[in-house]
Design a protein around this motif. Structure first.
Motif, PDB file in Angstrom:
ATOM      1  N   TYR A  13       0.836  -1.204   0.000  1.00 34.65           N
ATOM      2  CA  TYR A  13       0.000   0.000   0.000  1.00 34.65           C
ATOM      3  C   TYR A  13       0.869   1.252   0.000  1.00 34.65           C
ATOM      4  CZ  TYR A  13      -3.108   3.653   1.702  1.00 34.65           C
ATOM      5  OH  TYR A  13      -3.801   4.837   1.852  1.00 34.65           O
ATOM      6  N   TYR A  14       1.876   1.293   0.890  1.00 37.54           N
ATOM      7  CA  TYR A  14       2.757   2.465   0.943  1.00 37.54           C
ATOM      8  C   TYR A  14       3.512   2.647  -0.376  1.00 37.54           C
ATOM      9  CZ  TYR A  14       1.925   2.161   5.986  1.00 37.54           C
ATOM     10  OH  TYR A  14       1.339   2.101   7.226  1.00 37.54           O
ATOM     11  N   ASP A  49       0.713  13.876   4.582  1.00 37.10           N
ATOM     12  CA  ASP A  49       0.121  15.044   5.240  1.00 37.10           C
ATOM     13  C   ASP A  49       1.049  15.612   6.311  1.00 37.10           C
ATOM     14  OD1 ASP A  49      -2.112  14.741   3.649  1.00 37.10           O
ATOM     15  OD2 ASP A  49      -3.309  13.755   5.186  1.00 37.10           O
ATOM     16  N   THR A  50       1.789  14.754   6.997  1.00 33.56           N
ATOM     17  CA  THR A  50       2.754  15.209   7.996  1.00 33.56           C
ATOM     18  C   THR A  50       3.753  16.177   7.366  1.00 33.56           C
ATOM     19  OG1 THR A  50       2.599  13.127   9.232  1.00 33.56           O
ATOM     20  CG2 THR A  50       4.539  14.479   9.620  1.00 33.56           C
ATOM     21  N   VAL A  51       4.259  15.816   6.205  1.00 28.46           N
ATOM     22  CA  VAL A  51       5.247  16.653   5.520  1.00 28.46           C
ATOM     23  C   VAL A  51       4.683  18.041   5.229  1.00 28.46           C
ATOM     24  CG1 VAL A  51       6.528  16.922   3.358  1.00 28.46           C
ATOM     25  CG2 VAL A  51       6.546  14.735   4.555  1.00 28.46           C
ATOM     26  N   GLU A  52       3.419  18.099   4.841  1.00 28.45           N
ATOM     27  CA  GLU A  52       2.802  19.399   4.543  1.00 28.45           C
ATOM     28  C   GLU A  52       2.686  20.249   5.805  1.00 28.45           C
ATOM     29  OE1 GLU A  52       1.171  22.234   1.880  1.00 28.45           O
ATOM     30  OE2 GLU A  52       2.380  20.432   1.612  1.00 28.45           O
ATOM     31  N   ALA A  62       3.490  12.481  14.824  1.00 29.46           N
ATOM     32  CA  ALA A  62       2.987  11.561  13.803  1.00 29.46           C
ATOM     33  C   ALA A  62       2.883  10.159  14.405  1.00 29.46           C
ATOM     34  CB  ALA A  62       3.909  11.553  12.591  1.00 29.46           C
ATOM     35  N   ILE A  63       1.697   9.571  14.319  1.00 27.64           N
ATOM     36  CA  ILE A  63       1.418   8.292  14.976  1.00 27.64           C
ATOM     37  C   ILE A  63       0.910   7.291  13.952  1.00 27.64           C
ATOM     38  CG2 ILE A  63       0.059   7.123  16.756  1.00 27.64           C
ATOM     39  CD1 ILE A  63      -0.246   9.863  18.135  1.00 27.64           C
ATOM     40  N   ASP A  64       1.443   6.082  14.008  1.00 30.60           N
ATOM     41  CA  ASP A  64       0.929   4.994  13.176  1.00 30.60           C
ATOM     42  C   ASP A  64       1.210   3.679  13.891  1.00 30.60           C
ATOM     43  OD1 ASP A  64       0.118   4.976   9.929  1.00 30.60           O
ATOM     44  OD2 ASP A  64       0.698   3.034  10.762  1.00 30.60           O
ATOM     45  N   ARG A  65       0.372   2.696  13.664  1.00 26.79           N
ATOM     46  CA  ARG A  65       0.608   1.398  14.315  1.00 26.79           C
ATOM     47  C   ARG A  65       1.629   0.563  13.556  1.00 26.79           C
ATOM     48  NH1 ARG A  65      -5.074  -1.787  13.153  1.00 26.79           N
ATOM     49  NH2 ARG A  65      -4.687  -2.285  10.972  1.00 26.79           N
ATOM     50  N   GLU A  66       1.957   0.976  12.317  1.00 23.90           N
ATOM     51  CA  GLU A  66       2.901   0.229  11.495  1.00 23.90           C
ATOM     52  C   GLU A  66       4.284   0.884  11.565  1.00 23.90           C
ATOM     53  OE1 GLU A  66       2.142  -2.601   9.921  1.00 23.90           O
ATOM     54  OE2 GLU A  66       0.065  -2.462  10.642  1.00 23.90           O
ATOM     55  N   LEU A  73       8.381   7.644   6.795  1.00 22.51           N
ATOM     56  CA  LEU A  73       8.268   9.071   7.075  1.00 22.51           C
ATOM     57  C   LEU A  73       9.627   9.672   7.417  1.00 22.51           C
ATOM     58  CD1 LEU A  73       6.942  11.765   7.834  1.00 22.51           C
ATOM     59  CD2 LEU A  73       6.298  10.732  10.027  1.00 22.51           C
ATOM     60  N   LEU A  74      10.359   9.026   8.308  1.00 24.45           N
ATOM     61  CA  LEU A  74      11.652   9.555   8.743  1.00 24.45           C
ATOM     62  C   LEU A  74      12.699   9.541   7.630  1.00 24.45           C
ATOM     63  CD1 LEU A  74      11.802   7.990  12.310  1.00 24.45           C
ATOM     64  CD2 LEU A  74      11.345  10.374  11.711  1.00 24.45           C
TER      65      LEU A  74
END
Length: 198
Positions: A13-14, A49-52, A62-66, A73-74
């Motif tokens: 998906y990513y 969206d975090t980047v924006e 920024a939170i994600d379970r994966e 992201l990093l």
């Protein structure tokens, strides 16, 4: 019909959504603020969206379970990591900080368990300062993924009830047949939301 499961191939998906632009909901919410503040990105994924938000000089949790999502992201180039905090956590175990100006949840809240959703929705409201904004998406009751017990879906009336403590700045309903980023057939029914806490 392909219904999402907890074993969904998030890596694929990513890969499929890599380099997509920020969503309309986050752009609309950011434009409504006169100055930057503190934001949370719930289910941040690879960080589109975090980047924006970082680009607009917001401090972002920024939170994600994966873990793979946070890793991607990093690894993004040209982000201000001094303004970024990350956390790996599921919605069911999540604790949110107080006095937040913006909470973004793009296509993530439907994957909170139905039993945990009411508590999470209350946490979002309580985390926001008065005048703070929630932006993101909920799935409608005619979405084909609503057949899965793992996905929350709502009628328009239910969405409007959830948003009663907010001043609605954007509420668009989208419904059409189509495909997921992985090419799966799907009947989409989505609510696009930007709402300001009264």
């Amino acid at each position: 019909m392909n219904i999402p499961t907890l074993k969904r191939d998030w890596k694929a998906y990513y890969d499929a959504i890599a380099n997509r632009p920020p969503r309309k909901t986050i752009l609309t919410a950011l434009a409504a603020f006169k100055e930057s503040g503190i934001a949370i990105d719930l289910g941040c994924g690879d960080g589109r969206d975090t980047v924006e938000m970082l680009r607009h000089d917001w401090a972002v949790l920024a939170i994600d379970r994966e873990l793979d999502a946070i890793t991607r992201l990093l690894a993004r180039p040209n982000i201000n990591t001094l303004q970024l905090t990350t956390q790996v956590a599921s919605f069911e175990e999540l604790q949110l900080p107080q006095s937040v100006n913006l909470i973004n949840a793009s296509f993530s809240l439907p994957f909170c368990s139905t039993s945990a959703f009411p508590n999470l929705w209350n946490k979002i409201f309580n985390s926001l300062v008065t005048g703070g904004r929630f932006c993101g998406h909920l799935f409608g009751n005619r979405d084909s993924w609503g057949d899965s017990e793992l996905v929350n879906c709502f009628t328009r009336s239910q969405v409007e009830t959830l948003l009663k403590p907010y001043a609605i700045e954007l509420l668009e309903e989208e419904e059409h047949p189509g495909k997921t980023p992985l090419g799966e057939d799907r009947d989409w029914h989505i609510f696009h939301i930007v709402a300001r806490k009264k």
